[in-house]
Design a protein around this motif. Structure first.
Motif, short mmCIF file in Angstrom:
data_model
loop_
_atom_site.label_atom_id
_atom_site.label_comp_id
_atom_site.label_asym_id
_atom_site.label_seq_id
_atom_site.Cartn_x
_atom_site.Cartn_y
_atom_site.Cartn_z
N THR A 157 0.85 -1.19 0.00
CA THR A 157 0.00 0.00 0.00
C THR A 157 0.87 1.22 0.00
OG1 THR A 157 -0.08 -0.09 2.40
CG2 THR A 157 -1.91 -1.10 1.23
N VAL A 161 -3.08 4.38 2.61
CA VAL A 161 -3.37 3.50 3.73
C VAL A 161 -4.50 4.08 4.56
CG1 VAL A 161 -2.47 2.54 5.88
CG2 VAL A 161 -1.03 2.60 3.85
N LEU A 173 -6.29 2.59 7.74
CA LEU A 173 -6.51 1.56 8.74
C LEU A 173 -7.81 1.82 9.49
CD1 LEU A 173 -2.88 1.30 10.18
CD2 LEU A 173 -4.00 -0.27 8.60
N ILE A 178 -9.29 -3.64 11.27
CA ILE A 178 -8.03 -4.12 10.70
C ILE A 178 -6.96 -4.23 11.78
CG2 ILE A 178 -6.13 -3.52 9.14
CD1 ILE A 178 -8.17 -2.30 7.25
N THR A 191 0.91 5.29 12.88
CA THR A 191 0.71 4.49 11.69
C THR A 191 0.83 5.42 10.47
OG1 THR A 191 -1.69 4.81 11.88
CG2 THR A 191 -0.75 2.78 12.82
N ASP A 247 -1.05 6.25 8.06
CA ASP A 247 -2.20 7.10 7.72
C ASP A 247 -2.46 8.16 8.77
OD1 ASP A 247 -3.07 5.50 9.76
OD2 ASP A 247 -4.86 4.76 8.74
N TYR A 258 3.81 -1.61 3.41
CA TYR A 258 2.94 -2.78 3.54
C TYR A 258 2.04 -2.64 4.76
CZ TYR A 258 6.22 -4.93 0.27
OH TYR A 258 7.00 -5.20 -0.82
N CYS A 259 0.91 -3.32 4.74
CA CYS A 259 0.05 -3.39 5.92
C CYS A 259 0.66 -4.41 6.86
CB CYS A 259 -1.38 -3.76 5.54
SG CYS A 259 -2.55 -3.56 6.89
N ILE A 318 0.53 -9.30 10.42
CA ILE A 318 -0.25 -8.84 9.28
C ILE A 318 -1.73 -9.14 9.54
CG2 ILE A 318 1.62 -9.05 7.61
CD1 ILE A 318 0.43 -11.64 6.65
#
Length: 341
Positions: A6, A11, A13, A17, A274, A276, A320-321, A334
């Motif tokens: 991502t 992103v 979240l 999630i 994070t 986002d 990446y998530c 993950i």
């Protein structure tokens, strides 16, 4: 293990999630506790510094360890990737010169050492815009260095913590206000409550005065600070089991997170945002869990108790998530639905 890539700006979240994050990989090959983590700018590599004087490099796309390197003479702390994904900066752990090593992992060669601090180095932060970085020390100074030119650009006296914003254009420094009302006093106001200030500087011209100053009231002693990725928030990691969140434009306090982060009165665990900018995350000494807080609602979400010891290091990938956390074990998390694939 695979995770869906991502982009930082894309992103988004959610609480669900976050709650679905599950351990997908566990590395148990450390002899002692991991003291620092970082993820390369392209998201491909992870580097982990350890109390056994080692640096381990991992390929996150393949989910495997690449190699381990040792600095038995100087020790290892505060590992940080430069803009090259096989070159790092890290602070010495057992060296009276308190050096910062510029280390190529490609050929296991220390390219140079930056020496100037006279006490333990407490924080390193790289400018995302260029090859400058900032270091903070218990000696009461903050220094800005240029790692390609191998020189110190400026020393900022009596700045106890500092970091760049995500554009690289702003440097934030924490000072203590003295009796005369100026930043940089030794111990605050003659036994009264310590008054701290954040000064925002133009990172292109450190010689100018700060363009903004935020007085901080009712905030415990600040150990480190970080900007959110969108530049709107500043996280203050402090003693007294507290994370304070403030507005990056006006300095207004927005939230205080006081969950079971630690019990020692000294901030020994890592905290951050994070990608986002919607969540703050932190390791934990008391519960051995990882805690997320929603920055809008203040809602707390704790991941399962998986680590056997203090979760001192946490890092959420900006590509990446994927969450990485470490004590003496290193765990890659993950979302469950991705893991099931």
């Amino acid at each position: 293990m695979t995770a869906q890539p991502t982009q930082q700006t894309a992103v988004q979240l959610t609480d669900s999630i976050i709650e679905s994050l599950k351990p997908a990989l566990v590395f148990k090959n450390f002899q002692k506790e991991v003291n620092s983590l970082d993820i390369s700018h392209d998201g491909k590599y992870l580097v982990a510094g350890c109390e056994d004087n080692s640096v381990s490099l991992y390929d996150l796309e393949r989910g495997e360890k690449v190699n381990t390197y040792y600095s038995k003479r100087y020790g290892v702390d505060l590992v940080r990737f430069t803009h090259h994904n096989k070159t790092i900066l890290c602070a010495s752990k057992r060296d009276n010169n308190y050096r910062i090593m510029y280390w190529s992992l490609h050929d296991n060669n220390i390219l140079c050492s930056f020496v100037g601090h006279t006490d333990q180095i407490t924080h390193l932060d790289l400018n995302p815009l260029n090859s400058t970085f900032v270091s903070c020390s218990k000696d009461g100074t903050t220094r800005v260095w240029e790692y390609e030119k191998k020189q110190c650009l400026i020393r900022i006296n009596k700045a106890r913590a500092a970091c760049f914003d995500n554009t690289g254009n702003v440097l934030a420094c924490v000072f203590i206000k003295d009796d005369g009302g100026n930043a940089g006093g030794k111990d605050g106001n003659q036994g009264g409550p310590v008054v701290q200030q954040i000064h925002l500087f133009n990172a292109a011209n450190y010689e100018t005065k700060p363009f903004s100053i935020f007085p901080l009231e009712d905030v415990p002693e600040i150990k480190f600070l970080k900007f959110s990725f969108n530049g709107n928030l500043i996280l203050l990691g402090s003693t007294e089991n507290t994370i304070t969140l403030i507005d990056a434009f006006e300095g207004k306090q927005l939230h205080k997170f006081t969950s079971s982060i630690n019990d020692t009165g000294s901030f020994t665990v890592e905290a951050g945002f994070t990608p986002d900018s919607r969540y703050v995350l932190s390791g934990s000494e008391a519960s051995k869990r990882i805690t997320f807080w929603n920055v809008d609602t203040g809602k707390e979400t704790q991941l399962m108790e998986f680590h056997p010891k203090t979760v001192a290091c946490v890092k959420f990938s900006h590509v990446y998530c994927m969450l990485v956390s470490a004590c003496q074990n290193l765990v890659v998390w993950i979302p469950e639905r991705v893991y099931a694939q």
